[in-house]
Structure formats: structure tokens, C-alpha cells
Motif scaffolding. Structure first.
Motif, PDB file in Angstrom:
ATOM      1  N   ASN A  60       0.827  -1.207   0.000  1.00 26.74           N
ATOM      2  CA  ASN A  60       0.000   0.000   0.000  1.00 26.74           C
ATOM      3  C   ASN A  60       0.865   1.261   0.000  1.00 26.74           C
ATOM      4  O   ASN A  60       0.527   2.246  -0.653  1.00 26.74           O
ATOM      5  CB  ASN A  60      -0.966  -0.006   1.183  1.00 26.74           C
ATOM      6  N   VAL A  61       1.998   1.226   0.706  1.00 26.04           N
ATOM      7  CA  VAL A  61       2.941   2.351   0.661  1.00 26.04           C
ATOM      8  C   VAL A  61       3.442   2.534  -0.767  1.00 26.04           C
ATOM      9  O   VAL A  61       3.480   3.646  -1.296  1.00 26.04           O
ATOM     10  CB  VAL A  61       4.120   2.139   1.643  1.00 26.04           C
ATOM     11  N   ARG A  62       3.809   1.436  -1.407  1.00 19.88           N
ATOM     12  CA  ARG A  62       4.299   1.499  -2.795  1.00 19.88           C
ATOM     13  C   ARG A  62       3.243   2.136  -3.709  1.00 19.88           C
ATOM     14  O   ARG A  62       3.540   2.998  -4.537  1.00 19.88           O
ATOM     15  CB  ARG A  62       4.671   0.112  -3.306  1.00 19.88           C
ATOM     16  N   LYS A  63       1.990   1.703  -3.567  1.00 19.73           N
ATOM     17  CA  LYS A  63       0.902   2.240  -4.392  1.00 19.73           C
ATOM     18  C   LYS A  63       0.729   3.742  -4.158  1.00 19.73           C
ATOM     19  O   LYS A  63       0.500   4.502  -5.108  1.00 19.73           O
ATOM     20  CB  LYS A  63      -0.401   1.500  -4.093  1.00 19.73           C
ATOM     21  N   GLY A  64       0.806   4.167  -2.909  1.00 22.44           N
ATOM     22  CA  GLY A  64       0.679   5.590  -2.596  1.00 22.44           C
ATOM     23  C   GLY A  64       1.806   6.405  -3.202  1.00 22.44           C
ATOM     24  O   GLY A  64       1.582   7.493  -3.749  1.00 22.44           O
ATOM     25  N   LEU A  65       3.023   5.883  -3.100  1.00 21.97           N
ATOM     26  CA  LEU A  65       4.174   6.578  -3.702  1.00 21.97           C
ATOM     27  C   LEU A  65       4.032   6.640  -5.218  1.00 21.97           C
ATOM     28  O   LEU A  65       4.304   7.683  -5.826  1.00 21.97           O
ATOM     29  CB  LEU A  65       5.477   5.882  -3.320  1.00 21.97           C
ATOM     30  N   ASP A  66       3.609   5.535  -5.833  1.00 26.57           N
ATOM     31  CA  ASP A  66       3.397   5.519  -7.283  1.00 26.57           C
ATOM     32  C   ASP A  66       2.410   6.616  -7.684  1.00 26.57           C
ATOM     33  O   ASP A  66       2.629   7.330  -8.664  1.00 26.57           O
ATOM     34  CB  ASP A  66       2.857   4.166  -7.749  1.00 26.57           C
ATOM     35  N   ALA A  67       1.328   6.751  -6.922  1.00 30.64           N
ATOM     36  CA  ALA A  67       0.308   7.763  -7.229  1.00 30.64           C
ATOM     37  C   ALA A  67       0.874   9.177  -7.142  1.00 30.64           C
ATOM     38  O   ALA A  67       0.410  10.079  -7.835  1.00 30.64           O
ATOM     39  CB  ALA A  67      -0.883   7.606  -6.287  1.00 30.64           C
ATOM     40  N   ALA A  68       1.879   9.358  -6.294  1.00 29.70           N
ATOM     41  CA  ALA A  68       2.519  10.672  -6.126  1.00 29.70           C
ATOM     42  C   ALA A  68       3.704  10.852  -7.069  1.00 29.70           C
ATOM     43  O   ALA A  68       4.396  11.869  -7.011  1.00 29.70           O
ATOM     44  CB  ALA A  68       2.970  10.845  -4.674  1.00 29.70           C
ATOM     45  N   GLY A  69       3.966   9.857  -7.919  1.00 30.74           N
ATOM     46  CA  GLY A  69       5.100   9.944  -8.832  1.00 30.74           C
ATOM     47  C   GLY A  69       6.434   9.746  -8.148  1.00 30.74           C
ATOM     48  O   GLY A  69       7.447  10.311  -8.562  1.00 30.74           O
ATOM     49  N   ALA A  70       6.442   8.923  -7.108  1.00 30.32           N
ATOM     50  CA  ALA A  70       7.659   8.688  -6.325  1.00 30.32           C
ATOM     51  C   ALA A  70       7.860   7.193  -6.126  1.00 30.32           C
ATOM     52  O   ALA A  70       7.049   6.371  -6.566  1.00 30.32           O
ATOM     53  CB  ALA A  70       7.560   9.401  -4.975  1.00 30.32           C
ATOM     54  N   GLY A  71       8.952   6.835  -5.455  1.00 30.44           N
ATOM     55  CA  GLY A  71       9.266   5.443  -5.171  1.00 30.44           C
ATOM     56  C   GLY A  71      10.026   5.326  -3.865  1.00 30.44           C
ATOM     57  O   GLY A  71      10.226   6.324  -3.152  1.00 30.44           O
ATOM     58  N   PRO A  72      10.490   4.135  -3.531  1.00 28.58           N
ATOM     59  CA  PRO A  72      11.196   3.917  -2.272  1.00 28.58           C
ATOM     60  C   PRO A  72      12.400   4.845  -2.062  1.00 28.58           C
ATOM     61  O   PRO A  72      12.672   5.261  -0.940  1.00 28.58           O
ATOM     62  CB  PRO A  72      11.644   2.456  -2.356  1.00 28.58           C
ATOM     63  N   ASP A  73      13.103   5.171  -3.152  1.00 32.86           N
ATOM     64  CA  ASP A  73      14.281   6.035  -3.024  1.00 32.86           C
ATOM     65  C   ASP A  73      13.937   7.459  -2.629  1.00 32.86           C
ATOM     66  O   ASP A  73      14.818   8.225  -2.232  1.00 32.86           O
ATOM     67  CB  ASP A  73      15.081   6.056  -4.330  1.00 32.86           C
ATOM     68  N   ASN A  74      12.672   7.846  -2.730  1.00 28.27           N
ATOM     69  CA  ASN A  74      12.246   9.189  -2.349  1.00 28.27           C
ATOM     70  C   ASN A  74      11.903   9.305  -0.865  1.00 28.27           C
ATOM     71  O   ASN A  74      11.722  10.406  -0.354  1.00 28.27           O
ATOM     72  CB  ASN A  74      11.026   9.615  -3.171  1.00 28.27           C
ATOM     73  N   ILE A  75      11.790   8.173  -0.185  1.00 31.71           N
ATOM     74  CA  ILE A  75      11.404   8.194   1.235  1.00 31.71           C
ATOM     75  C   ILE A  75      12.553   8.736   2.076  1.00 31.71           C
ATOM     76  O   ILE A  75      13.686   8.299   1.960  1.00 31.71           O
ATOM     77  CB  ILE A  75      10.985   6.790   1.718  1.00 31.71           C
TER      78      ILE A  75
END
Length: 131
Positions: A60-75
Motif C-alpha cells: 500500500n505504501v508502494r501504491k501511494g508513492l506511485d500515485a505521487a510519482g515517487a518510489g522507495p528512493d524518495n522516502i
């Protein structure tokens, strides 16, 4: 954008435990995500096992980041809330998180709590990111 992960020599060795003591980020668009749990959009039953709940929350975190145009490296920071946190259930909760980052995670804090939004939930993951 380059997010720096820093583990100073004069602090505990967080890198060996899979997270980072200090994360810095240049200016950018900040992303704040509500805590993610083992809920699905289609209402699938919540699994009993903590490791399974952790995997769903991470997805779900991954999906939220995808929706914001981001990924794990942006955290830049992650908080992981675990009901009745112990060394044993910490070991069950963390593998999906480590896999998600594919290496060293940013600043991560695990917090033991007595309950979450629903009695069958065992883990909630909240993140902040910059892109």
C-alpha cells in the motif's frame, strides 16, 4: 534529486541493522502519507500473520508513492507501528520493509503500540518522502 543517507561513525551502526541514522534531502515536493495497514481496496480479509500484514502495508505504501510519482528512493523517513512490539514480532514485520528498499532504508523508527484502527490490525506504516 539525491537523498543522502548518513550513518556517522560516532553513532550506533544503523546500517548493519538495515536503516539510516540521518537522512538529508534537497528542496523538493514533500509527500506525506497516512499510515498504511493491511486493508485492500476490495475488502479482502486481513491476514492473521504479522509478516503477511506487513507485506500488504508495504505494498500500500508502494501504491501511494506511485500515485505521487515517487518510489522507495524518495522516502526520507518511515515510522512502523507494531501492536505489542517484541523482538520476535519485529523480526516478522521488518523483512517486507527491507525487501521494499532493496538495500539500506532511510530513517526508520519502530514504535510499539497497544492497538491500531481495528482490533485485527497488527502493523501500520507511515512515510514521508521528497521528490
Amino acid at each position: 534529486m539525491t537523498i543522502k543517507k548518513i550513518n556517522p561513525d560516532n553513532m550506533p551502526d544503523a546500517g548493519s541493522m538495515g536503516y539510516t541514522q540521518v537522512t538529508t534531502s534537497p528542496p523538493g515536493e514533500m509527500i506525506f502519507m497516512s499510515g498504511q495497514v493491511a486493508w485492500s481496496r476490495n475488502g479482502d480479509p486481513i491476514p492473521e500473520a504479522l509478516k503477511d500484514q506487513s507485506a500488504i502495508a508495504v505494498e500500500n505504501v508502494r501504491k501511494g508513492l506511485d500515485a505521487a510519482g515517487a518510489g522507495p528512493d524518495n522516502i526520507t523517513a518511515m515510522r512502523v507501528y507494531v501492536v505489542g512490539l517484541t523482538e520476535e514480532n519485529s523480526a516478522q514485520a521488518i523483512p517486507p520493509v527491507i525487501k521494499f528498499f532493496g538495500g539500506q532504508a532511510p530513517c526508520v523508527t519502530m514504535i510499539g503500540v497497544s492497538s491500531l484502527a481495528s482490533p485485527d490490525l497488527k502493523i501500520e506504516i507511515e512515510v514521508m518522502a521528497v521528490k
